[in-house]
Design an enzyme around this catalytic site. Structure first.
Site, PDB file in Angstrom:
ATOM      1  NE  ARG A 250      41.254  67.547   6.093  1.00  0.00           N
ATOM      2  CZ  ARG A 250      41.249  67.953   7.350  1.00  0.00           C
ATOM      3  NH1 ARG A 250      42.100  68.871   7.745  1.00  0.00           N
ATOM      4  NH2 ARG A 250      40.413  67.434   8.221  1.00  0.00           N
TER       5      ARG A 250
ATOM      6  CG  HIS B 115      39.550  76.177   4.725  1.00  0.00           C
ATOM      7  ND1 HIS B 115      40.213  76.633   5.842  1.00  0.00           N
ATOM      8  CD2 HIS B 115      38.846  75.094   5.137  1.00  0.00           C
ATOM      9  CE1 HIS B 115      39.922  75.873   6.882  1.00  0.00           C
ATOM     10  NE2 HIS B 115      39.105  74.918   6.478  1.00  0.00           N
TER      11      HIS B 115
ATOM     12  CB  SER C 193      42.122  75.546  11.031  1.00  0.00           C
ATOM     13  OG  SER C 193      41.451  75.913   9.856  1.00  0.00           O
TER      14      SER C 193
ATOM     15  CE  LYS D   6      35.140  72.779  16.984  1.00  0.00           C
ATOM     16  NZ  LYS D   6      35.622  72.751  15.596  1.00  0.00           N
TER      17      LYS D   6
HETATM   18  O1  PNS Z   1      35.385  73.367   9.840  1.00  0.00           O
HETATM   19  P1  PNS Z   1      34.680  72.292  10.623  1.00  0.00           P
HETATM   20  O2  PNS Z   1      34.868  72.533  12.102  1.00  0.00           O
HETATM   21  O3  PNS Z   1      35.088  70.908  10.185  1.00  0.00           O
HETATM   22  O4  PNS Z   1      33.106  72.455  10.293  1.00  0.00           O
HETATM   23  C1  PNS Z   1      32.159  71.602  10.906  1.00  0.00           C
HETATM   24  C2  PNS Z   1      30.722  72.142  10.696  1.00  0.00           C
HETATM   25  C3  PNS Z   1      30.629  73.590  11.133  1.00  0.00           C
HETATM   26  C4  PNS Z   1      30.361  72.071   9.222  1.00  0.00           C
HETATM   27  C5  PNS Z   1      29.752  71.234  11.524  1.00  0.00           C
HETATM   28  O5  PNS Z   1      30.232  71.105  12.821  1.00  0.00           O
HETATM   29  C6  PNS Z   1      28.333  71.760  11.563  1.00  0.00           C
HETATM   30  O6  PNS Z   1      27.642  71.738  10.569  1.00  0.00           O
HETATM   31  N1  PNS Z   1      27.938  72.289  12.736  1.00  0.00           N
HETATM   32  C7  PNS Z   1      26.653  72.953  12.921  1.00  0.00           C
HETATM   33  C8  PNS Z   1      25.711  72.094  13.746  1.00  0.00           C
HETATM   34  C9  PNS Z   1      25.040  71.065  12.879  1.00  0.00           C
HETATM   35  O7  PNS Z   1      24.389  71.385  11.898  1.00  0.00           O
HETATM   36  N2  PNS Z   1      25.202  69.783  13.238  1.00  0.00           N
HETATM   37  C10 PNS Z   1      24.524  68.694  12.561  1.00  0.00           C
HETATM   38  C11 PNS Z   1      25.446  67.867  11.743  1.00  0.00           C
HETATM   39  S1  PNS Z   1      25.769  66.364  12.585  1.00  0.00           S
END
Ligand code: PNS
Length: 163
Positions: A89, A17, A127, A41
Site C-alpha cells: 500500500r 484485498h 482490515s 492473534k
Molecule cells: O494479512 P497479514 O496479517 O498482513 O498477513 C501476514 C502473513 C499471514 C502473510 C504473515 O504473517 C505470514 O506469512 N505468517 C505465517 C508465518 C510465517 O510464514 N512467517 C515467516 C515470515 S517472516
C-alpha cells in the site's frame, strides 16, 4: 500451470484485498487466497468465517479458490507449487514485506514473492481500519463489499451482547 497464493489474515477481507485478488487472478492460472490460522492473534472472525466470506466475495472469479493453512507460508506455497502474492500500500509496508520475503527465500529459496502495488483508491485501507470504524458505528460500505459489511456489523452486535 502458473499458481499463486495470496496469504493473509483477511479479518475481514476488504475492497483493497479484492483489488489485489482480481488483478493477481488475471496474471496466474490459479490463485489460492489462503487464510492463516494464527493462534497468537485474537481475530474478530474465526478462520472458517473468514474463509466463507472470501468464498462469497470471490465467487464470480473462476480461477480463485479459498483455503486456510497453519504454519509457515513458504511451506504452504511449496505444497501448492505456487509463488506468494503480497500487496504493497505504501512505503511503510515495504520494510516489513521485504523482510518477510527475504526470510521466506532464506527458508525456501525456490519460493518467490511477487508484490502488487495496491490501487491508490485503497492505499489507506486495512482490515483493522474497517474493524475500528465499524466498532464506533461508522459506515464501512466503501471499505468492504456489502455482504462483508453486514457480517461485520452482525459480529460486533453479537460481541456486544457477550455471545
Ligand atoms: O494479512 P497479514 O496479517 O498482513 O498477513 C501476514 C502473513 C499471514 C502473510 C504473515 O504473517 C505470514 O506469512 N505468517 C505465517 C508465518 C510465517 O510464514 N512467517 C515467516 C515470515 S517472516
Amino acid at each position: 500451470m502458473a499458481c499463486a497464493i495470496y496469504p493473509g489474515s483477511f479479518d475481514p477481507v476488504t475492497r483493497g484485498h479484492l483489488d489485489i485478488i482480481r488483478r493477481a487472478a488475471k496474471m496466474f492460472d490459479e490463485l489460492t487466497v489462503a487464510v492463516l490460522n494464527n493462534s497468537e492473534k485474537t481475530p474478530l472472525f474465526s478462520v472458517d468465517e473468514r474463509v466463507n466470506m472470501l468464498r462469497e466475495v470471490c465467487e464470480e472469479i473462476p480461477n480463485v479458490k479459498v483455503d486456510s493453512f497453519s504454519g509457515l507460508t513458504v511451506d504452504y506455497a511449496q505444497q501448492q507449487g505456487a509463488v506468494i502474492i503480497r500487496g504493497l500500500r505504501a512505503i511503510t509496508d515495504f520494510e516489513y514485506e521485504l523482510q518477510m520475503a527475504q526470510t521466506n527465500r532464506k527458508i525456501l529459496p525456490s519460493v518467490d514473492t511477487v508484490f502488487l502495488t495496491t490501487s491508490l483508491e485503497y492505499a489507506y485501507l486495512s482490515s483493522s481500519i474497517v474493524r475500528e470504524v465499524a466498532a464506533y458505528g461508522g459506515d464501512i460500505q466503501e471499505f468492504v463489499p456489502a455482504y462483508v459489511a453486514q457480517k461485520v456489523y452482525a459480529k460486533l452486535e453479537t460481541k456486544k451482547h457477550g455471545q
